[in-house]
Scaffold this motif. Sequence first.
Motif, PDB file in Angstrom:
ATOM      1  N   ALA A   1     -44.070  -3.058  -9.583  1.00 50.25           N
ATOM      2  CA  ALA A   1     -42.894  -2.210  -9.370  1.00 50.25           C
ATOM      3  C   ALA A   1     -41.910  -2.885  -8.412  1.00 50.25           C
ATOM      4  N   VAL A   2     -40.634  -2.825  -8.767  1.00 52.91           N
ATOM      5  CA  VAL A   2     -39.580  -3.401  -7.922  1.00 52.91           C
ATOM      6  C   VAL A   2     -39.165  -2.315  -6.929  1.00 52.91           C
ATOM      7  N   ARG A   3     -39.515  -2.525  -5.676  1.00 57.73           N
ATOM      8  CA  ARG A   3     -39.301  -1.488  -4.657  1.00 57.73           C
ATOM      9  C   ARG A   3     -37.909  -1.548  -4.042  1.00 57.73           C
ATOM     10  N   ASP A   4     -37.356  -2.751  -3.885  1.00 57.03           N
ATOM     11  CA  ASP A   4     -36.042  -2.880  -3.250  1.00 57.03           C
ATOM     12  C   ASP A   4     -35.301  -4.053  -3.879  1.00 57.03           C
ATOM     13  N   ALA A   5     -33.973  -3.976  -3.871  1.00 54.24           N
ATOM     14  CA  ALA A   5     -33.137  -5.038  -4.437  1.00 54.24           C
ATOM     15  C   ALA A   5     -31.762  -4.973  -3.789  1.00 54.24           C
ATOM     16  N   CYS A   6     -31.131  -6.132  -3.680  1.00 53.47           N
ATOM     17  CA  CYS A   6     -29.787  -6.195  -3.104  1.00 53.47           C
ATOM     18  C   CYS A   6     -29.095  -7.463  -3.589  1.00 53.47           C
ATOM     19  N   TRP A   7     -27.772  -7.473  -3.498  1.00 57.74           N
ATOM     20  CA  TRP A   7     -26.969  -8.638  -3.826  1.00 57.74           C
ATOM     21  C   TRP A   7     -26.955  -9.598  -2.635  1.00 57.74           C
TER      22      TRP A   7
ATOM     23  N   THR B   1     -34.896  -9.466  -4.516  1.00 51.71           N
ATOM     24  CA  THR B   1     -35.734  -8.329  -4.885  1.00 51.71           C
ATOM     25  C   THR B   1     -37.102  -8.463  -4.224  1.00 51.71           C
ATOM     26  N   GLY B   2     -37.712  -7.311  -3.929  1.00 51.44           N
ATOM     27  CA  GLY B   2     -39.072  -7.241  -3.414  1.00 51.44           C
ATOM     28  C   GLY B   2     -39.896  -6.318  -4.278  1.00 51.44           C
ATOM     29  N   SER B   3     -41.159  -6.696  -4.503  1.00 47.92           N
ATOM     30  CA  SER B   3     -41.972  -5.973  -5.474  1.00 47.92           C
ATOM     31  C   SER B   3     -43.363  -5.707  -4.921  1.00 47.92           C
ATOM     32  N   PHE B   4     -44.064  -4.786  -5.597  1.00 45.44           N
ATOM     33  CA  PHE B   4     -45.449  -4.497  -5.266  1.00 45.44           C
ATOM     34  C   PHE B   4     -46.399  -5.583  -5.745  1.00 45.44           C
ATOM     35  N   ASP B   5     -45.893  -6.620  -6.415  1.00 44.29           N
ATOM     36  CA  ASP B   5     -46.747  -7.749  -6.785  1.00 44.29           C
ATOM     37  C   ASP B   5     -46.842  -8.783  -5.665  1.00 44.29           C
TER      38      ASP B   5
END
Length: 507
Positions: free
Chosen positions: A257-263, A272-276
């Motif tokens: 799951a992609v928890r956070d994202a920004c330009w 992007t930061g993910s639960f993986d």
Amino acid sequence: MSSLVDYEDSESDDDSLDQRAAGATDAQTVSCGQKQDNNNLKVTPCPGSLSSDWKVWEYQRNMSEGSSSSLRPPSQPQSFTNSKRRCGGAPAKDCRDTEALLNLPETQREIASPQALPCMPQGLGNTSNSAKRQLTVPSGVRPYISKRKRLATSETVERKHPTDQVLENQARESLILSDVSARLKPYLAQEPSAAGIPRRLLMSLGGHQGPVNTVQWCPLPHVSHLLLSASIDKTFKVWDAAESGRCLRVYTCHSGAVRDACWTPCGRHLLTGSFDNTALITDVETGQPAVKVDNEFKVMCVVVHPSNPEVFLCGGYSSMVKAWDSRSCKVVKVYKAGIQQTLDILFLGGGATFITSSDCVSRDSADRTLIAWDYQTTAKVSNQIYHERYTCPSLTLHPLEDSFVAQTNGNYMAVFSSQPPYRMNKRRRFEGHKVEGYAIKCGFSLDGTVLASGSSTGSAHFYDYHTACMVHTLHAHSQPCLCVSQHPILPTTVATCDWAGEIKVWH
């Protein structure tokens, strides 16, 4: 009756053949490359004939203009009667066979094979209609291609097709950052106007199969029509959310799951930061990850350093916050605290300090809920900022003033000073929405006058920052509204997302 024989290379035989061909009363003199019909005489130079035979070409031009009655065909050049020459690239023997064939009766001309006489002009072998039909190839008939060649051609086309498709997709997708939306052009040359309140729905964007955690407009003004969304369904997407509503690209780089994202500040990459356990920097146009790092914990939040875009911070299900250098893909700094997880990270000022939000609370006060860090020394500046028993799922910085806002699970937003000792303004509190354990995000308008927040009830709430009064409530979704993002250029345009995976744009 004359017969077709094989002549030796002799001057006398060549001369006799030339004289008989020239003395014919019913047919005019025909040299190599000429066509003779029943009534008309057409001159066509055979392949490989000398370009210096200008009389043949001139006669052909005159005949095409309809002046054949007043002109006589040119006499055969002597070069054509030379036994040692090559006529149109063919040996002299082929030319002698052609001249001998002209003196045969029509019945014997029919059995002569055109392939045996390479220099034979078309139409001279037989003047009958049946022979013309045999020698004339219809213009609409395609040449025969063997089955082996056809299969080889089809295999080549099928083998090249995926590559051509990829090139087409890349050419089309390369326009993501080059196109300027027609809706933005009137606002690019103007000074930013005062923020407004959206009233009606502009478009609804569907496509995510899970809750959408965040939406964010591109920070570059000329491509600020692009909207980034990150979802639990392991994907993040870029949309044209200002005009067409199309999904321009889907990124499937994460396995969790992609928890956070920004330009990124340049607008050409996505962080992007993910639960993986990974954090990625992905190229917007190509969709290929440029940087991939493994944090060894589930990533909950990511942020780019404001003054050094090559450095980014990652926090999550760990007591550490890691700072990574995207050029070397190595950890450059580690910030340790006695906490279980980091909920959000916010840089203050030029990046000398930053605030982390954690889930650590005590019985009577929220000890270490908000921690201020020195970026260079990795030392704690303060951990006694917020003294209430609520965690803060999100933080946002005021664009103009030295203050920041923390979303709390107490169903209100608190204002803090961005200068030490980071005091909380107890007389200004934004209430009226519900959080109830969801990671509800909040955000400011470009001029800092309007503060927007989602709600677990599905509504989007807009507050006047200076008076802390609720200005408008937008009933946006039936599921919890997780994020409200105000457009940086368009004064009354916002994007919202909910727990059901739906994105809406309002104006």
